[in-house]
Design a protein around this motif. Structure first.
Motif, mmCIF file in Angstrom:
data_model
loop_
_atom_site.group_PDB
_atom_site.id
_atom_site.type_symbol
_atom_site.label_atom_id
_atom_site.label_comp_id
_atom_site.label_asym_id
_atom_site.label_seq_id
_atom_site.Cartn_x
_atom_site.Cartn_y
_atom_site.Cartn_z
ATOM 1 N N GLY A 163 -5.775 18.327 0.822
ATOM 2 C CA GLY A 163 -6.671 17.297 0.316
ATOM 3 C C GLY A 163 -5.969 16.023 -0.082
ATOM 4 N N MET A 164 -4.663 15.960 0.084
ATOM 5 C CA MET A 164 -3.927 14.773 -0.344
ATOM 6 C C MET A 164 -4.281 13.574 0.515
ATOM 7 N N GLY A 165 -4.606 13.816 1.777
ATOM 8 C CA GLY A 165 -5.002 12.694 2.622
ATOM 9 C C GLY A 165 -6.230 11.992 2.054
ATOM 10 N N GLU A 166 -7.239 12.778 1.616
ATOM 11 C CA GLU A 166 -8.437 12.207 1.021
ATOM 12 C C GLU A 166 -8.107 11.551 -0.311
ATOM 13 N N MET A 167 -7.183 12.179 -1.051
ATOM 14 C CA MET A 167 -6.795 11.653 -2.359
ATOM 15 C C MET A 167 -6.253 10.238 -2.252
ATOM 16 N N PHE A 168 -5.439 9.991 -1.196
ATOM 17 C CA PHE A 168 -4.822 8.689 -1.064
ATOM 18 C C PHE A 168 -5.793 7.628 -0.548
ATOM 19 N N ARG A 169 -6.965 8.067 -0.134
ATOM 20 C CA ARG A 169 -7.988 7.091 0.231
ATOM 21 C C ARG A 169 -8.876 6.769 -0.971
ATOM 22 N N SER A 170 -8.640 7.505 -2.093
ATOM 23 C CA SER A 170 -9.435 7.280 -3.293
ATOM 24 C C SER A 170 -8.710 6.315 -4.222
ATOM 25 N N SER A 171 -9.292 6.027 -5.360
ATOM 26 C CA SER A 171 -8.694 5.087 -6.305
ATOM 27 C C SER A 171 -7.716 5.765 -7.255
ATOM 28 N N ASP A 172 -7.644 7.084 -7.227
ATOM 29 C CA ASP A 172 -6.808 7.819 -8.180
ATOM 30 C C ASP A 172 -5.364 7.892 -7.685
ATOM 31 N N LEU A 173 -4.740 6.729 -7.511
ATOM 32 C CA LEU A 173 -3.388 6.708 -6.959
ATOM 33 C C LEU A 173 -2.328 6.789 -8.038
ATOM 34 N N ALA A 174 -2.637 6.361 -9.244
ATOM 35 C CA ALA A 174 -1.614 6.299 -10.290
ATOM 36 C C ALA A 174 -1.139 7.677 -10.706
ATOM 37 N N GLN A 175 -2.035 8.663 -10.624
ATOM 38 C CA GLN A 175 -1.681 9.993 -11.098
ATOM 39 C C GLN A 175 -1.057 10.875 -10.029
ATOM 40 N N ALA A 181 0.837 -1.212 0.000
ATOM 41 C CA ALA A 181 0.000 0.000 0.000
ATOM 42 C C ALA A 181 0.864 1.250 0.000
ATOM 43 N N SER A 182 1.985 1.192 0.720
ATOM 44 C CA SER A 182 2.903 2.338 0.773
ATOM 45 C C SER A 182 3.572 2.564 -0.571
ATOM 46 N N ASP A 183 3.826 1.498 -1.306
ATOM 47 C CA ASP A 183 4.420 1.639 -2.642
ATOM 48 C C ASP A 183 3.471 2.385 -3.570
ATOM 49 N N LYS A 184 2.177 2.069 -3.476
ATOM 50 C CA LYS A 184 1.193 2.779 -4.297
ATOM 51 C C LYS A 184 1.062 4.238 -3.871
ATOM 52 N N LYS A 185 1.203 4.469 -2.579
ATOM 53 C CA LYS A 185 1.027 5.829 -2.045
ATOM 54 C C LYS A 185 2.237 6.712 -2.310
ATOM 55 N N PHE A 186 3.443 6.166 -2.059
ATOM 56 C CA PHE A 186 4.642 7.007 -2.128
ATOM 57 C C PHE A 186 5.373 6.915 -3.469
ATOM 58 N N PHE A 242 9.534 1.056 -1.439
ATOM 59 C CA PHE A 242 8.666 -0.088 -1.156
ATOM 60 C C PHE A 242 8.426 -0.941 -2.402
ATOM 61 N N ALA A 243 9.267 -0.771 -3.413
ATOM 62 C CA ALA A 243 9.092 -1.515 -4.661
ATOM 63 C C ALA A 243 9.174 -3.011 -4.417
ATOM 64 N N LYS A 244 8.420 -3.785 -5.210
ATOM 65 C CA LYS A 244 8.395 -5.234 -5.067
ATOM 66 C C LYS A 244 9.802 -5.812 -5.201
ATOM 67 N N ASP A 245 10.129 -6.716 -4.308
ATOM 68 C CA ASP A 245 11.414 -7.397 -4.314
ATOM 69 C C ASP A 245 11.128 -8.868 -4.008
ATOM 70 N N ASP A 246 11.132 -9.690 -5.051
ATOM 71 C CA ASP A 246 10.726 -11.078 -4.891
ATOM 72 C C ASP A 246 11.556 -11.804 -3.838
ATOM 73 N N PHE A 247 12.846 -11.471 -3.784
ATOM 74 C CA PHE A 247 13.709 -12.160 -2.833
ATOM 75 C C PHE A 247 13.343 -11.778 -1.397
ATOM 76 N N THR A 248 13.302 -10.469 -1.129
ATOM 77 C CA THR A 248 12.983 -10.001 0.222
ATOM 78 C C THR A 248 11.563 -10.390 0.622
#
Length: 845
Positions: free
Chosen positions: A502-514, A283-288, A293-299
């Protein structure tokens, strides 16, 4: 009674005003001590005025920008019954000196331990010597170098206590210790530094370092035991990532960017903690979107026991945790990580259940005598004399095209300093009368509700970071820590801003990619060997080098990695830009044809590693040969910092500036002749600030200077100063560049000193002739185990302190030899801290 301006009041006027306040409080004491008279009213009617009488500009009558205000007031923010900020920060020159915590007068400050513990936690975390707790009725002063404990009483660490009835009588005492003038004249530092290192005091950086070092060993032991296929490299990398992620999120909780206790709730679940943490990391990777927090298959595939993670996370919350992370300076965190990165995880032996591990110093750190974090005043001086010169008078649009790099960035102290300088410059530019309205309308700045002054928006801070800040380090973990430090600097004081915008509300919405909070710095901060390019393998078979050797060499092609930098003003295609480079990727081959550089960095800054080449030759003969073949400065028993000076200069564009702090031994030593010739040939010396026999790094026997290089100088400036005095300005002499033409030695002395030195050089014999063939002393391989400090001797025994055992030991005299090290040799004498080495061999020379 009218109130005079705080800066124009005489001492008698201040005293009279305080006496009047005390009289007013006393006449209505019953009301003021009741719960009806709240803290906000107490601050406005009494505490603000008291601070003004002590000379502090509470109302910001000077109109200073937020980071330069004398008094930074905070909104009262309470979350889950926890107050998040001290009420006042008293500052001098942009540096926080004292926290003042305010309470309503009905609170009994003399007996209630909670308010005292609160302000002590703030100040201890910020590494301040004292803090003040007041409700005007009482005024308590605490020594905040004493580590807070949840069991402390209100009187623990209290070093001063006054009641309102005493203010007038003891006003001179209060004024001489806590006023703005006391700080300005140095009285504050002199008085409160006098108790430095006294019994019972602690340092937050040492404390937190000890904590995360415990985590490292705990995690490493757990992972090695339960993940049989893991190797040392991936073990070190995974442990670092997990610690970075947990610490970052915990800091964000206190900064109000993350939900408080999110980590704590997961840790207390006690059933599958690591998978739950991974969901939080996702969730933090999507937010920040920062790479942290990028995916790391080994870790991500590791097996980690619940009790290990529960123990680690549990240390981060009160009452086990004495720190208040909302006020932890990024610079302190950097100093912690700089030392943390000096050690690596090694397998000590393999057991039937897995690997047994140990944490050891890196070989290069051991040879260099440790890790030394650059003091902030040195960072500021170097940034001011490079980036400060470069951006002076420029617009943000012009600055956006500039690139600043640290080629050995470590934990990021210089990049943090550079970024802070850029943020301050941009805020000054936008918050001017002619630019303010436009900048506010376009969302570049906004007005902070607490201070009613303007701040840069998060988006503008992200833009500056991506456009201007670059770094390289050979250590992959250091690269991650640098990015972590820069992210925390970007988020500094931004918790409320994110929610207000309003960023707090933004991160609770689905518009995370932008919309992401943090920028992706993977194209700015990179891992590699700044001194070696891929041409290292030109006459070798790359496949002959095992993976471990490849990692140690870690070849790095600057032009390939930073194509946006090595072009003509950002417009030349890379192939054309390469044709104009003055040097290939490594350094300056001795017989290379002279070419004109068109691309490059605008500033190169930093503190390169100090390590003699013989430390490298023991294991990496090929690498040492490469340096000798490709760098003009690689002469004699050269040190790595001379290679970084040469390399850094070749990374500059034609108008760029370089400045490093480094040992000044190259000025006169034999190994420095190559660098001296390189500097003179390129007319490169811009300035030299020499610290003589004064040490910048108190725990290291190394004597340093700050050197500045740029292209084709006709003159250069020289100054010799006490290091800490550079903050007050440096008075320099100017010399023609031709003074450097005799590259056999450089001397900048004048008058009697020059006469004495010239006479010495006329002597027939030199020290190197008397001690011919001796280049270094005895090398133990493990100083902690074999060195004894503060020794005393008897007829049969040597008694001294062993760092390895952390206690005094008694050793037979016959197997000990007396030792002189850099810290035992002073200018004209030896100090009385005798050292011995356990060395049961006959000395051959």
């Amino acid at each position: 009674m009218s109130q005079p301006k705080c800066k124009t009041m005489t001492l008698e006027e201040r005293k009279a005003r305080v006496a009047e306040l005390a009289r007013l409080f006393n006449e209505n004491k019953t009301y003021y001590l009741s719960k009806e008279f709240n803290e906000a009213n107490c601050r406005g009617q009494f505490i603000d005025v008291l601070l003004e009488c002590l000379g502090w500009d509470v109302k910001n009558e000077k109109g200073a920008r937020p980071d330069k205000r004398e008094v930074i007031p905070e909104d009262r923010v309470t979350i889950d019954n926890r107050t998040k900020h001290p009420d006042y920060s008293l500052c001098f020159g942009g540096i926080k000196k004292i926290y003042v915590e305010a309470k309503q007068p009905s609170v009994d400050l003399k007996k209630d331990p909670a308010p005292a513990l609160q302000v002590r936690r703030y100040a201890y975390t910020s590494k301040m010597p004292i803090a003040i707790l007041t409700d005007f009725s009482e005024f308590a002063v605490y020594d905040t170098r004493i580590k807070p404990n949840s069991k402390d009483t209100a009187g623990t660490a209290r070093i001063g206590y006054y009641t309102f009835e005493e203010y007038a009588e003891k006003f001179e005492e209060l004024y001489n210790r806590f006023s703005y003038e006391a700080v300005d004249l140095g009285k504050f530092d002199t008085y409160f530094e006098s108790a430095k290192d006294k019994k019972g005091t602690a340092s937050v950086d040492d404390d937190i370092l000890s904590m995360i070092e415990r985590w490292r060993l705990l995690l490493a032991e757990d992972i090695a035991l339960h993940n049989a296929e893991i190797d040392e490299y991936n073990l070190t990398s995974s442990v670092q990532k997990i610690i970075d992620r947990i610490l970052f999120l915990r800091i964000c909780e206190d900064k109000e960017i993350e939900e408080y206790d999110a980590l704590g709730k997961i840790a207390r679940s006690k059933n599958g903690i690591y998978p739950r943490l991974q969901k939080l990391f996702d969730a933090s990777d999507k937010k920040f979107n920062s790479g942290l927090f990028a995916k790391d298959d080994f870790t991500d595939s590791l097996s980690i026991q619940d009790k290990t993670l529960e123990s680690i996370v549990g240390e981060l919350y009160y009452p086990k945790c004495p720190y208040e992370f909302s006020v932890l300076p990024v610079e302190i965190l950097g100093s912690i990580y700089e030392r943390f990165l000096g050690k690596i995880i090694r397998f000590s032996r393999k057991t039937k259940n897995g690997h047994s591990v140990e944490v050891v110093e890196k070989p290069e750190v051991q040879k260099a005598g440790g890790v030394y974090y650059t003091p902030t005043y040195i960072v500021n001086y170097i940034v001011e004399n490079t980036i400060g010169k470069k951006i002076a008078g420029r617009t943000p649009e012009q600055i956006a095209k500039m690139r600043f790099v640290d080629p050995a960035c470590g934990s990021g102290s210089f990049l943090i300093g550079a970024y802070q300088y850029l943020l301050a410059y941009h805020l000054d530019y936008y918050d001017s009368d002619k630019n303010r309205a436009r900048a506010e309308k376009s969302g570049i700045i906004y007005k902070d509700s607490a201070t009613l002054s303007y701040k840069l928006s998060v988006e503008e801070k992200k833009r500056i970071l991506l456009n201007n800040i670059y770094g390289v380090d050979i250590d992959a973990q250091a690269v991650e820590v640098t990015k972590l430090s820069l992210f925390l600097k970007l988020l500094e004081n931004e918790g409320k801003a994110l929610s207000q915008s309003g960023m707090g509300e933004m991160f609770r919405s689905s518009d995370l990619a932008q919309n992401k909070i943090l920028p992706d710095m993977r194209e700015n901060i990179k891992c590699g060997n700044s001194l070696i390019g891929s041409d290292f393998y030109a006459d070798k078979n790359f496949l002959d080098f095992c993976m471990e050797e490849q990692r140690k060499v870690n070849a790095f092609d600057w032009e390939k990695e930073f194509p946006q930098v090595f072009t003509d003003g950002g417009s030349l295609p890379l192939a054309k830009a390469k044709a104009s480079f003055a040097t290939p990727s490594a350094g300056t081959p001795r017989n290379a044809p002279k070419k004109t550089r068109t691309g490059g960095f605008d500033c190169v800054i930093g503190n390169p590693p100090y390590l003699r080449v013989q430390g490298l030759r023991e294991n990496y003969e090929e690498e040492a040969k490469f340096y000798e073949q490709n760098y003009q400065s690689a002469t004699g028993r050269f040190d790595f910092y001379v290679l970084f000076l040469e390399k850094g200069f070749t990374l500059l564009n034609k108008d760029g500036y370089l400045s490093f702090i480094c040992p000044h031994k190259f000025l006169n030593s034999d190994f420095g002749v190559g660098l001296r010739s390189f500097i003179y040939k390129n007319r490169a010396l811009n300035f030299l600030t020499h610290f003589g026999s004064e040490q910048v790094f108190s725990s290291a026997s190394v004597y340093t200077c700050v050197i500045g290089l740029s292209h084709q100088n006709k003159n250069f400036s020289y100054a010799q100063v006490i290091p800490t005095e550079i903050e007050n300005g440096v008075v320099s002499e100017t010399f023609p560049i031709e003074k450097l033409s005799d590259t056999s030695r450089w001397s900048f002395q004048t008058g009697m000193a020059a006469t004495v030195l010239e006479k010495l050089h006329q002597q027939k014999n030199t020290v190197k002739e008397v001690f011919k063939g001796i280049y270094q002393g005895i090398v133990t391989g493990d100083n902690k185990a074999f060195y004894l400090e503060n020794c005393t001797e008897t007829k049969k025994f040597i008694t001294g302190y062993s760092e390895a055992l952390d206690q005094d030991v008694q050793i037979e005299k016959g197997i000990c030899k007396p030792v002189l090290t850099g810290k035992t040799i002073q200018r004209y004498s030896f100090n009385d801290k005798k050292e011995y080495m356990i060395y049961p061999y006959r000395l051959g020379r």
